[in-house]
Design a protein around this motif. Structure first.
Motif, PDB file in Angstrom:
ATOM      1  N   SER A   1      13.971  47.259  22.644  1.00  0.00           N
ATOM      2  CA  SER A   1      14.013  48.246  21.784  1.00  0.00           C
ATOM      3  C   SER A   1      14.032  48.057  20.408  1.00  0.00           C
ATOM      4  O   SER A   1      13.704  46.437  20.080  1.00  0.00           O
ATOM      5  CB  SER A   1      15.949  48.444  21.828  1.00  0.00           C
ATOM      6  N   HIS A   2      14.075  48.458  19.015  1.00  0.00           N
ATOM      7  CA  HIS A   2      13.258  48.421  17.891  1.00  0.00           C
ATOM      8  C   HIS A   2      14.104  46.777  17.483  1.00  0.00           C
ATOM      9  O   HIS A   2      12.815  45.959  16.915  1.00  0.00           O
ATOM     10  CB  HIS A   2      13.308  49.435  16.971  1.00  0.00           C
ATOM     11  N   LYS A   3      15.272  46.731  18.088  1.00  0.00           N
ATOM     12  CA  LYS A   3      16.227  46.183  16.947  1.00  0.00           C
ATOM     13  C   LYS A   3      15.688  44.610  17.549  1.00  0.00           C
ATOM     14  O   LYS A   3      15.492  44.007  16.960  1.00  0.00           O
ATOM     15  CB  LYS A   3      17.832  46.129  17.279  1.00  0.00           C
ATOM     16  N   THR A   4      15.370  44.771  19.714  1.00  0.00           N
ATOM     17  CA  THR A   4      14.832  43.135  19.716  1.00  0.00           C
ATOM     18  C   THR A   4      13.329  43.154  19.629  1.00  0.00           C
ATOM     19  O   THR A   4      13.452  41.592  19.030  1.00  0.00           O
ATOM     20  CB  THR A   4      15.018  43.243  21.430  1.00  0.00           C
ATOM     21  N   GLN A   5      12.949  44.091  19.441  1.00  0.00           N
ATOM     22  CA  GLN A   5      11.236  43.348  18.789  1.00  0.00           C
ATOM     23  C   GLN A   5      11.079  42.979  17.781  1.00  0.00           C
ATOM     24  O   GLN A   5      10.971  42.103  17.710  1.00  0.00           O
ATOM     25  CB  GLN A   5      10.269  44.935  18.894  1.00  0.00           C
ATOM     26  N   SER A   6      12.136  43.548  16.544  1.00  0.00           N
ATOM     27  CA  SER A   6      12.007  42.912  15.135  1.00  0.00           C
ATOM     28  C   SER A   6      12.709  41.608  15.457  1.00  0.00           C
ATOM     29  O   SER A   6      12.154  40.817  14.941  1.00  0.00           O
ATOM     30  CB  SER A   6      13.028  44.402  14.398  1.00  0.00           C
ATOM     31  N   ARG A   7      13.752  41.212  15.788  1.00  0.00           N
ATOM     32  CA  ARG A   7      14.258  39.488  15.750  1.00  0.00           C
ATOM     33  C   ARG A   7      13.610  39.074  17.136  1.00  0.00           C
ATOM     34  O   ARG A   7      13.185  38.410  16.561  1.00  0.00           O
ATOM     35  CB  ARG A   7      15.985  40.277  16.794  1.00  0.00           C
ATOM     36  N   LEU A   8      12.902  39.440  18.075  1.00  0.00           N
ATOM     37  CA  LEU A   8      11.862  38.511  18.039  1.00  0.00           C
ATOM     38  C   LEU A   8      10.148  38.160  17.376  1.00  0.00           C
ATOM     39  O   LEU A   8      10.211  36.715  16.809  1.00  0.00           O
ATOM     40  CB  LEU A   8      10.794  39.418  19.649  1.00  0.00           C
ATOM     41  N   ARG A   9      10.729  39.239  16.060  1.00  0.00           N
ATOM     42  CA  ARG A   9       9.215  38.736  15.847  1.00  0.00           C
ATOM     43  C   ARG A   9       9.811  38.146  14.757  1.00  0.00           C
ATOM     44  O   ARG A   9       8.411  36.845  13.861  1.00  0.00           O
ATOM     45  CB  ARG A   9       8.769  40.436  15.143  1.00  0.00           C
ATOM     46  N   GLU A  10      11.051  38.008  14.422  1.00  0.00           N
ATOM     47  CA  GLU A  10      11.269  37.377  12.993  1.00  0.00           C
ATOM     48  C   GLU A  10      11.426  35.852  14.157  1.00  0.00           C
ATOM     49  O   GLU A  10      11.375  34.849  12.922  1.00  0.00           O
ATOM     50  CB  GLU A  10      12.560  38.199  12.232  1.00  0.00           C
ATOM     51  N   MET A  11      11.741  36.232  14.881  1.00  0.00           N
ATOM     52  CA  MET A  11      11.811  34.274  15.477  1.00  0.00           C
ATOM     53  C   MET A  11      10.691  33.978  15.213  1.00  0.00           C
ATOM     54  O   MET A  11      10.563  32.920  14.855  1.00  0.00           O
ATOM     55  CB  MET A  11      12.368  34.714  16.954  1.00  0.00           C
ATOM     56  N   MET A  12       9.611  34.514  16.032  1.00  0.00           N
ATOM     57  CA  MET A  12       8.312  33.929  16.130  1.00  0.00           C
ATOM     58  C   MET A  12       7.976  33.682  14.886  1.00  0.00           C
ATOM     59  O   MET A  12       7.385  32.220  14.806  1.00  0.00           O
ATOM     60  CB  MET A  12       7.115  34.808  16.640  1.00  0.00           C
ATOM     61  N   GLU A  13       7.984  34.614  13.744  1.00  0.00           N
ATOM     62  CA  GLU A  13       7.139  33.814  12.205  1.00  0.00           C
ATOM     63  C   GLU A  13       8.225  32.674  11.819  1.00  0.00           C
ATOM     64  O   GLU A  13       7.641  31.942  10.843  1.00  0.00           O
ATOM     65  CB  GLU A  13       7.557  34.678  11.215  1.00  0.00           C
ATOM     66  N   ILE A  14       9.667  32.679  12.116  1.00  0.00           N
ATOM     67  CA  ILE A  14      10.140  31.569  11.653  1.00  0.00           C
ATOM     68  C   ILE A  14       9.706  29.726  12.465  1.00  0.00           C
ATOM     69  O   ILE A  14       9.541  29.062  12.082  1.00  0.00           O
ATOM     70  CB  ILE A  14      11.944  32.048  12.572  1.00  0.00           C
ATOM     71  N   ILE A  15       9.598  29.710  13.729  1.00  0.00           N
ATOM     72  CA  ILE A  15       9.344  29.087  15.028  1.00  0.00           C
ATOM     73  C   ILE A  15       7.127  28.924  14.726  1.00  0.00           C
ATOM     74  O   ILE A  15       7.197  27.600  14.046  1.00  0.00           O
ATOM     75  CB  ILE A  15       9.432  29.549  16.070  1.00  0.00           C
ATOM     76  N   ASN A  16       6.413  29.438  13.489  1.00  0.00           N
ATOM     77  CA  ASN A  16       5.366  29.816  13.453  1.00  0.00           C
ATOM     78  C   ASN A  16       5.866  28.552  12.200  1.00  0.00           C
ATOM     79  O   ASN A  16       4.091  27.731  12.109  1.00  0.00           O
ATOM     80  CB  ASN A  16       4.590  30.562  13.645  1.00  0.00           C
ATOM     81  N   LYS A  17       6.423  28.992  11.506  1.00  0.00           N
ATOM     82  CA  LYS A  17       6.350  28.579   9.937  1.00  0.00           C
ATOM     83  C   LYS A  17       6.400  27.053  10.197  1.00  0.00           C
ATOM     84  O   LYS A  17       6.224  26.555   9.199  1.00  0.00           O
ATOM     85  CB  LYS A  17       6.840  29.119   9.602  1.00  0.00           C
ATOM     86  N   VAL A  18       7.995  26.844  11.167  1.00  0.00           N
ATOM     87  CA  VAL A  18       8.039  25.163  11.735  1.00  0.00           C
ATOM     88  C   VAL A  18       7.011  24.438  12.269  1.00  0.00           C
ATOM     89  O   VAL A  18       7.746  23.356  12.654  1.00  0.00           O
ATOM     90  CB  VAL A  18       9.878  25.407  11.370  1.00  0.00           C
ATOM     91  N   GLU A  19       6.488  25.429  12.810  1.00  0.00           N
ATOM     92  CA  GLU A  19       5.951  24.086  14.349  1.00  0.00           C
ATOM     93  C   GLU A  19       5.263  23.145  13.696  1.00  0.00           C
ATOM     94  O   GLU A  19       5.391  21.901  13.996  1.00  0.00           O
ATOM     95  CB  GLU A  19       4.771  25.098  15.198  1.00  0.00           C
ATOM     96  N   PRO A  20       4.819  23.342  12.153  1.00  0.00           N
ATOM     97  CA  PRO A  20       3.869  21.795  12.462  1.00  0.00           C
ATOM     98  C   PRO A  20       4.767  21.079  11.185  1.00  0.00           C
ATOM     99  O   PRO A  20       4.416  20.010  11.860  1.00  0.00           O
ATOM    100  CB  PRO A  20       3.078  22.385  10.778  1.00  0.00           C
ATOM    101  N   ARG A  21       5.709  21.202  10.982  1.00  0.00           N
ATOM    102  CA  ARG A  21       6.543  19.707  11.066  1.00  0.00           C
ATOM    103  C   ARG A  21       7.119  19.055  12.315  1.00  0.00           C
ATOM    104  O   ARG A  21       7.309  18.317  11.650  1.00  0.00           O
ATOM    105  CB  ARG A  21       7.844  20.665  10.200  1.00  0.00           C
ATOM    106  N   PHE A  22       7.101  19.759  13.175  1.00  0.00           N
ATOM    107  CA  PHE A  22       8.265  19.158  14.220  1.00  0.00           C
ATOM    108  C   PHE A  22       7.014  18.658  15.609  1.00  0.00           C
ATOM    109  O   PHE A  22       6.560  18.146  16.742  1.00  0.00           O
ATOM    110  CB  PHE A  22       9.147  20.343  14.809  1.00  0.00           C
ATOM    111  N   GLY A  23       5.588  19.289  15.436  1.00  0.00           N
ATOM    112  CA  GLY A  23       4.484  18.938  15.691  1.00  0.00           C
ATOM    113  C   GLY A  23       4.212  19.766  17.323  1.00  0.00           C
ATOM    114  O   GLY A  23       3.163  19.341  18.212  1.00  0.00           O
ATOM    115  N   SER A  24       5.013  20.651  17.208  1.00  0.00           N
ATOM    116  CA  SER A  24       4.796  21.369  18.891  1.00  0.00           C
ATOM    117  C   SER A  24       5.784  23.248  18.877  1.00  0.00           C
ATOM    118  O   SER A  24       6.550  22.858  18.171  1.00  0.00           O
ATOM    119  CB  SER A  24       5.007  20.936  20.619  1.00  0.00           C
TER     120      SER A  24
END
Length: 70
Positions: A1-24
């Motif tokens: 669904s559109h809502k699920t895709q939107s939440r997945l996009r948001e999750m990936m944006e957040i994870i990608n933003k903090v990944e350098p801080r955590f190293g993986s």
């Protein structure tokens, strides 16, 4: 669904933003899933995204990066 895709996009944006801080991606996901964020009544980034508050999580990350919560 559109809502699920939107939440997945948001999750990936957040994870990608903090990944350098955590190293993986796995460590970043563990933070996303389980670390309560200060100022959000103990809610995790994941819980906030599920509530439609991803923009607040991104603003929090930007504030931490700027040293506001250092």
């Amino acid at each position: 669904s559109h809502k699920t895709q939107s939440r997945l996009r948001e999750m990936m944006e957040i994870i990608n933003k903090v990944e350098p801080r955590f190293g993986s991606g796995m460590m970043a996901f563990a933070w996303y899933r389980s670390e309560p964020l200060p100022g959000f009544s103990g809610a995790t980034a994941m819980a906030l995204v599920q509530q439609g508050r991803a923009s607040e999580v991104l603003e929090y990350i930007d504030a931490v990066d700027a040293g506001v919560f250092a």
